[in-house]
Design an enzyme around this catalytic site. Structure first.
Site, PDB file in Angstrom:
ATOM      1  N   SER A 144       0.836  -1.484  -0.009  1.00 53.60           N
ATOM      2  CA  SER A 144       0.215   0.228  -0.219  1.00 53.60           C
ATOM      3  C   SER A 144       1.022   1.189  -0.034  1.00 53.60           C
ATOM      4  O   SER A 144       1.270   1.342  -0.893  1.00 53.60           O
ATOM      5  CB  SER A 144      -0.948  -0.347   1.127  1.00 53.60           C
ATOM      6  OG  SER A 144      -1.642   1.096   1.263  1.00 53.60           O
ATOM      7  N   ASP A 317      -8.436  -5.180  -6.580  1.00 59.69           N
ATOM      8  CA  ASP A 317      -7.836  -3.663  -6.226  1.00 59.69           C
ATOM      9  C   ASP A 317      -7.914  -2.490  -6.314  1.00 59.69           C
ATOM     10  O   ASP A 317      -7.744  -1.777  -7.758  1.00 59.69           O
ATOM     11  CB  ASP A 317      -7.397  -3.722  -5.735  1.00 59.69           C
ATOM     12  CG  ASP A 317      -5.697  -2.496  -4.491  1.00 59.69           C
ATOM     13  OD1 ASP A 317      -6.901  -2.352  -4.483  1.00 59.69           O
ATOM     14  OD2 ASP A 317      -4.996  -2.830  -4.352  1.00 59.69           O
ATOM     15  N   HIS A 350      -8.376  -4.401  -1.812  1.00 56.13           N
ATOM     16  CA  HIS A 350      -6.843  -3.785  -1.349  1.00 56.13           C
ATOM     17  C   HIS A 350      -6.338  -4.417  -0.059  1.00 56.13           C
ATOM     18  O   HIS A 350      -4.903  -4.885  -0.244  1.00 56.13           O
ATOM     19  CB  HIS A 350      -7.098  -2.184  -1.393  1.00 56.13           C
ATOM     20  CG  HIS A 350      -5.759  -1.686  -0.653  1.00 56.13           C
ATOM     21  ND1 HIS A 350      -4.465  -1.580  -1.993  1.00 56.13           N
ATOM     22  CD2 HIS A 350      -5.215  -1.115   0.641  1.00 56.13           C
ATOM     23  CE1 HIS A 350      -4.013  -1.067  -1.347  1.00 56.13           C
ATOM     24  NE2 HIS A 350      -3.926  -0.427  -0.020  1.00 56.13           N
TER      25      HIS A 350
HETATM   26  N1  LIG Z   1      -6.023  -1.036   5.416  1.00 55.89           N
HETATM   27  C1  LIG Z   1      -4.526  -0.347   5.235  1.00 55.89           C
HETATM   28  C2  LIG Z   1      -3.440  -0.034   3.742  1.00 55.89           C
HETATM   29  C3  LIG Z   1      -4.167   1.014   3.604  1.00 55.89           C
HETATM   30  O1  LIG Z   1      -3.437   1.713   2.568  1.00 55.89           O
HETATM   31  C4  LIG Z   1      -4.087  -0.105   6.541  1.00 55.89           C
HETATM   32  O2  LIG Z   1      -5.029   0.449   7.124  1.00 55.89           O
HETATM   33  O3  LIG Z   1      -2.895   0.104   7.351  1.00 55.89           O
END
Ligand SMILES: N[C@@H](CCO)C(=O)O
Ligand SMILES: CC(=O)SCCNC(=O)CCNC(=O)[C@H](O)C(C)(C)COP(=O)(O)OP(=O)(O)OC[C@H]1O[C@@H](n2cnc3c(N)ncnc32)[C@H](O)[C@@H]1OP(=O)(O)O
Length: 402
Positions: A144, A317, A350
């Protein structure tokens, strides 16, 4: 397995914004033993922490052991072979200096904390590694916005990592995600308890605003298909707790749905573990990131990179699409850097990078072992060579498509 955790004071830190603080403390954890050539830096996602695997950390909740299925003895990032380092980023709230920390005079920074960028994270990690005696890395791996952080290593320190792995990431966010992040920030700043960012010594924190911000975020991390599969239009069970927000006038007549109950529960857990100002700072850093900044384009930005890159993307995603990863892979190819863009079929959205270790593990393990030639590493370019359109066609996934 040998593990270590601590906080290093890096002294005065100059941020990309031009601001500085007298002492930047960075909280980190290490797993495994350093042999001089086996260090793997892991970059956490937006609300993650240094506790990448669950050995001996006091971090709690979802930020604890967030990649436990991937990192550890015998796992894809095998701590019998690699010395794993993970550090909490500046601006966060898990031990590294951020808005909730105190300045040298003992005053909480609050919104006096400088704006942070992904470049600041990368520099703080380089300084931390210097303190730990780690020079060139075997690999930098991130998911991410942590994947953006890993890409930033390829650009900023092109000789410093043999391998760079960017999972569920992109060179920059698209307009749809920028829009949702902006709304999320507004949810926080319009909560009366946010109080211009000064709430640390008050009885109430802006938890309603932070809860809404997280709910918007959480929807971005799921896919249309995964939400339909998980909840459909079902009403929540009789004993589901209603959320703590005021109800709309017709609420008693209509069902409280499973999907609402889920988001309320996730938000409730989140506000217990995260700081609202940190959320504002870190989403700004993510939104601002642009690999090409300072260069003509992405290919120029990675032209000096001496290593090999693996880009892992997930078909479901829509936060960071397979198309964005394919464009990024094209930039590495243009720059002449060995790259593989490995696409994972997944309905999970994602957060597939967190919940599908069985799909992420094999290409990651083999890439860390043999680079783009790794056995389980597939590349879209090779697929494209295999016939018209290849075996793989990038899926354009958005908020409104499956
Ligand atoms: N769900 C993850 C990735 C978010 O991009 C977070 O909250 O860190
Ligand atoms: C590096 C990082 O990314 S940091 C932090 C980790 N990631 C995040 O926070 C990103 C956001 N995503 C999540 O929070 C996800 O929950 C993940 C990725 C951590 C885990 O995903 P999954 O394993 O699919 O779990 P899921 O999203 O279904 O959540 C399960 C929880 O919701 C609860 N739940 C499920 N359905 C409902 C419902 N209808 N109503 C209320 N609660 C519900 C479950 O009881 C469970 O509770 P528990 O966590 O207390 O055991």
């Amino acid at each position: 397995m040998k593990t270590d955790s601590g906080t290093v004071d890096l002294g005065r830190f100059d941020f990309a914004s031009g601001d500085e603080i007298e002492n930047l403390e960075v909280a980190y954890e290490t797993y495994g033993e350093f042999d001089g050539d086996n260090a793997v830096l892991i970059c956490h996602a937006l609300t993650g922490s240094q506790n990448v695997a669950g050995y001996g950390s006091e971090t709690t909740g979802q930020a604890r052991a967030w990649w436990n299925d991937i990192v550890g003895p015998g796992k894809a990032i095998d701590t019998n072979d690699y010395y794993v380092v993970c550090a909490n980023v500046p601006g966060s709230c898990y031990g590294t200096t951020g808005p909730a920390s105190e300045d040298p005079e003992g005053e909480v920074y609050g919104t006096d904390f400088p704006p942070v960028t992904v470049a600041d994270w990368t520099r703080s990690q380089r300084l931390l590694l210097d303190e730990l005696g780690v020079g060139r890395l075997h690999a930098v791996v991130g998911g991410s916005v942590g994947g953006m952080n890993a890409l930033d290593w390829a650009k900023r320190y092109p000789d410093d990592a043999r391998y760079v792995v960017s999972v569920a990431a992109a060179a920059r966010l698209d307009a749809q995600c920028l829009a949702l992040d902006a709304i999320a920030r507004r949810a926080i700043t319009t909560d009366p308890h946010w109080n211009g960012g000064e709430y640390y010594d008050r009885d109430e924190a802006p938890t309603d605003g932070l809860a809404l911000a997280r709910q918007i975020g959480h929807v971005m991390y799921l896919s249309k298909a995964s939400m339909e599969g998980k909840f459909g239009r079902r009403a929540a069970g009789r004993d589901a707790r209603r959320d703590s927000f005021p109800s709309d006038p017709a609420a008693a007549f209509f069902p409280y749905r499973d999907v609402e109950s889920y988001l309320d529960y996730q938000a409730e857990k989140f506000v217990d573990r995260f700081d609202a100002n940190s959320y504002l700072y870190l989403t700004r850093a993510m939104d601002d990131y642009d690999l090409a900044e300072g260069y003509e384009d992405d290919a120029q930005a990675v032209a000096a990179f001496e290593g090999e890159a693996l880009l892992l993307s997930f078909t479901g995603d829509w936060h960071f699409t397979t198309e964005q990863s394919e464009t990024l892979a094209a930039a590495f190819r243009e720059a002449g850097a060995p790259v593989a863009h490995h696409v994972i079929e997944s309905d999970h959205g994602h957060d597939a990078f967190l919940v599908e270790p069985e799909k992420v593990g094999p290409p990651l393990r083999d890439f860390l072992d043999s680079g783009v030639e790794g056995r389980a590493v597939h590349d879209t370019d090779a697929d494209a060579d295999s016939g018209p359109g290849g075996d793989f066609a990038p899926v354009h996934a958005s908020l409104f498509s499956q």
